[in-house]
Design an enzyme around this catalytic site. Structure first.
Site, PDB file in Angstrom:
ATOM      1  N   GLU A 188     -12.156   0.808  -6.324  1.00  0.00           N
ATOM      2  CA  GLU A 188     -11.018   1.282  -7.055  1.00  0.00           C
ATOM      3  C   GLU A 188     -10.006   0.204  -7.193  1.00  0.00           C
ATOM      4  OE1 GLU A 188      -9.271   4.465  -5.206  1.00  0.00           O
ATOM      5  OE2 GLU A 188      -8.713   3.238  -3.392  1.00  0.00           O
ATOM      6  N   GLU A 235      -7.615  16.248  -2.576  1.00  0.00           N
ATOM      7  CA  GLU A 235      -6.516  15.341  -2.253  1.00  0.00           C
ATOM      8  C   GLU A 235      -5.531  15.956  -1.636  1.00  0.00           C
ATOM      9  OE1 GLU A 235      -4.475  12.640  -1.297  1.00  0.00           O
ATOM     10  OE2 GLU A 235      -6.133  11.834  -2.420  1.00  0.00           O
ATOM     11  N   ASN A 270       0.769  -1.328   0.091  1.00  0.00           N
ATOM     12  CA  ASN A 270       0.035   0.087  -0.001  1.00  0.00           C
ATOM     13  C   ASN A 270       1.049   1.306  -0.066  1.00  0.00           C
ATOM     14  OD1 ASN A 270      -1.982   2.204   1.209  1.00  0.00           O
ATOM     15  ND2 ASN A 270      -3.302   0.603   0.672  1.00  0.00           N
ATOM     16  N   GLU A 308      -9.101   7.349   2.661  1.00  0.00           N
ATOM     17  CA  GLU A 308      -7.831   7.225   3.435  1.00  0.00           C
ATOM     18  C   GLU A 308      -7.918   7.820   5.071  1.00  0.00           C
ATOM     19  OE1 GLU A 308      -7.674   6.824  -0.771  1.00  0.00           O
ATOM     20  OE2 GLU A 308      -7.423   9.033   0.322  1.00  0.00           O
TER      21      GLU A 308
END
Length: 699
Positions: A507, A414, A193, A483
């Site tokens: 996703e 973001e 990740n 997140e």
């Protein structure tokens, strides 16, 4: 004996007996509190006389003052009963009952000049919540937590649905195994990740779903996570004891406290019926009522978006192919566009037109703002300013165009993990949204956190997430955080938190795929704390149809994608595929158009974690019902009982079913649509393909 205890418990200064006991309102759950011979607080929990949590220790280990683990005596034990019904701003039902019996035990440490704490237990029909409370007092003001030592001693080697313990991500595939097998499976479970920090070979995340050999379904999580580190669990696999494990900060400390304060609730949801776990609202009930006097600006949203085409690699977020940019210095008007930038005026207008044509509320647009060329994988502070669009994206023009069509545009922020930078720009960014007609934002926290050394789930970041929600509310903006930390029911208090990610979403179907059982587990785990922006609705199941270089495929049938709109609850639901694909399947797309995003009532018709779920829901304020049924990699026949319908009324059901030859690998787009008359007496046996489903619209 119970009545004797309740009478005594109301008296102050009880120190002559060490055991306290309360039951749930329906008497099925029994909570027992006691002190050990060393003065250690302990508790145990039974359900219908079956052990759920065996005798387990409680306490806080501190770094700078004497620890609160033992040496306690009972000063006072108080009981209370509470029963109310409250109305959520949005939800799976129009009203929620909050009914519990409470025990609050005040404990003092005589060796520490009478320093005292309180442990509060609430026992509901569906489980237990308890927390530590630290009243203001001369001998306990500021202190640093070294570790919380809450234990959950299990009654056996349960079947568990688990994620590797990690300070930074929950984006792992769920592993199904016995707890004794965790250590052996951990290495393979920790997949790559962008930001990850696994902490133990037996570390597990919450919500942790388990099933005992004697048929109990047990879920451990937390509620009302505020100004505290996120709790994971560390497994003692020899003794089958789970112990809390808090997320540290950059220097290793796990919490900075100032009294008066209280910890989050530690929760145990339990039943002998799997469906009861899905229907539990215990996590919400342990949160405070909404902070907002006016909630009229908070509304459920069904949306489409400029997103999936970038996820698949068909398009890009970036305007050009520069490898290094500096905001305020790079002049984008003098750079060469890459020709694949999706967030451009004409393309966004096409999405707006599609949303307006089919009755969607909003369009999400990602990649609209400068800085995407070198944001990923960089520890870069000033990566975005959240207010400067690319040359081909006209904010004002698109706002007017969307407004003329009755459609909103959803903002995208973001942060690239640079939280310091986001807070620097937050007021300007939210004001920019308000000035240009945006009332919802999708925020993201991809990558390692700046300030460097902080983790996604540490106390500092927990405070940031709430700060962002509260600040957004000042501008009447709804938040969908990706997140971020997994939810703990805070959406009751802050209902503008209409979405979270905090798990592997759709996703990942473009990054190699989610397991076929993935969405049969999420409602029992991730969704226990609040809804997920899973982004379902993918009809083109071969990703290389959009990007020849990407050979991933969707691990469901097309019809299962429809059913997810019912089984994966969210007040924020996306039709995630591309408009041109939906135009090829308008008959199946009709279900996405029809299905509600806010509900009056929910029923679980059948369920088993990791295997299958069939749910029915009634649309908010309408005489319309929807059913979603999904299965794992095994084909099965769902049993659908329509006895939730009003008696004496006949409805028309439109059934979206897997085709006879449907298979999620070889023939995922095979489906059939039929209609039939149904009443409360109707029973239907419906075949589901491998990783397939069934979706039913009832009007």
């Amino acid at each position: 004996m119970k009545h004797f205890f309740m009478a005594l418990a109301l008296l102050a200064g009880i120190t002559t007996f060490a055991q306290q006991q309360i039951t749930s309102p329906d008497k099925n759950l029994v909570l027992t509190f006691a002190l050990s011979a060393k003065g250690e607080p302990t508790y145990e929990l039974t359900y219908k006389k079956k052990p759920v949590i065996k005798t387990s220790k409680l306490g806080i280990e501190t770094k700078d003052v004497a620890s609160m683990l033992d040496g306690f005596t009972i000063d006072k034990a108080e009981t209370a009963t509470f029963d109310e019904t409250w109305t959520p701003v949005w939800g799976e039902e129009k009203s929620i009952r909050n009914n519990y019996n409470e025990l609050a035990v005040t404990l003092s440490q005589k060796a520490q000049k009478g320093r005292y704490i309180r442990i509060r237990f609430r026992v509901f029909n569906d489980g237990l919540g308890f927390r530590y409370e630290f009243p203001e007092q001369p001998e306990l003001n500021y202190f640093v937590i070294k570790e919380e030592r809450t234990q959950f001693a299990l009654a056996g080697d349960h079947k568990a649905f688990w994620l590797p313990g990690d300070y930074d991500t929950q984006e792992y595939s769920t592993v199904t195994s016995k707890l004794s097998e965790v250590r052996g499976k951990m290495k393979d479970a920790v997949t790559p990740n962008q930001s990850q920090t696994p902490f133990s070979p037996t570390g597990l995340q919450t919500p942790l779903m388990m099933k005992s050999q004697d048929g109990l379904y047990i879920n451990i999580h937390e509620a009302a996570l505020i100004d505290y580190s996120c709790m994971s669990l560390n497994l003692d696999d020899k003794n089958m004891v789970l112990e809390s494990w808090l997320t540290p900060d950059a220097v290793g400390n796990k919490g900075y406290m100032q009294s008066p304060f209280q910890s989050p609730w530690r929760t145990v949801i339990v039943s002998d019926k799997a469906g009861d776990i899905l229907l539990s609202r215990l996590t919400y009930n342990l949160n405070e009522p909404t902070k907002f006097k006016d909630t009229s600006w908070i509304k459920p949203v069904k949306y489409v978006g400029v997103w999936w085409e970038m996820i698949t690699g068909k398009s890009t977020w970036a305007y050009n192919d520069l490898t290094s940019v500096k905001l305020g210095e790079t002049d984008y008007s003098k750079t060469k566009p890459n020709g694949k930038h999706a967030a451009n005026n004409e393309h966004v207008k096409m999405y707006i037109d599609f949303a307006a044509q089919h009755g969607f509320d909003a369009v999400l647009v990602e990649g609209w703002n400068e800085g995407w060329e070198d944001w990923f994988g960089k520890s870069k502070d000033f990566v975005f300013d959240f207010i400067t669009p690319y040359p081909d994206f006209n904010v004002q023009e698109l706002h007017k165009y969307a407004e003329s069509k009755g459609v909103k545009i959803i903002m995208h922020h973001e942060t690239s993990g640079s939280v310091r930078n986001y807070e620097r720009w937050m007021d300007k960014a939210y004001q920019f949204m308000a000035d240009n007609g945006y009332n919802a934002v999708k925020s993201g926290y991809v990558g390692d956190i700046i300030p460097r050394g902080e983790y996604h789930y540490g106390q500092w970041m927990i405070n940031h997430y709430l700060y962002a929600i509260e600040k957004a509310a000042e501008y009447k903006i709804m938040v969908n955080a990706h997140e971020a930390v997994r939810p703990t029911g805070l959406a009751r208090t802050y209902p503008n938190l209409i979405g979270n990610e905090a798990a592997r979403g759709t996703e990942y179907e473009s990054f190699g795929g989610n397991n076929a059982d993935h969405t049969t587990i999420l409602p029992f785990t991730r969704l226990v704390g609040g809804p997920m922006d899973y982004t379902p609705g993918i009809f083109q199941t071969k990703v290389n149809a959009y990007n020849p270089e990407n050979n991933s495929y969707i691990h469901t049938t097309l019809v299962k994608q429809l059913a997810l709109y019912v089984t994966l609850y969210s007040p924020l639901q996306m039709a995630a595929d591309l408009p041109e694909t939906y135009n090829k399947h308008l008959d199946a797309f009709q279900f996405i158009k029809d299905v509600a995003v806010d509900w009056d009532q929910t029923w679980v018709l059948e369920a088993e974690p990791g295997d299958y779920i069939t749910m029915a829901r009634k649309a908010k304020g309408k005489d319309e019902y929807f059913i979603g049924s999904i299965t794992d990699e095994n084909a099965r026949t769902a049993t659908i009982n329509f006895d939730f319908l009003p008696k004496g009324k006949t409805f028309t059901a439109t059934i979206y079913a897997d085709g006879k030859d449907a298979d999620y690998i070889n023939n995922p787009q095979s489906y059939k649509i039929t209609t039939m008359k149904v009443t409360s007496k109707t029973k239907l046996k419906q075949k589901l393909a491998t990783s397939g489903g069934c979706a039913i619209s009832i009007k």
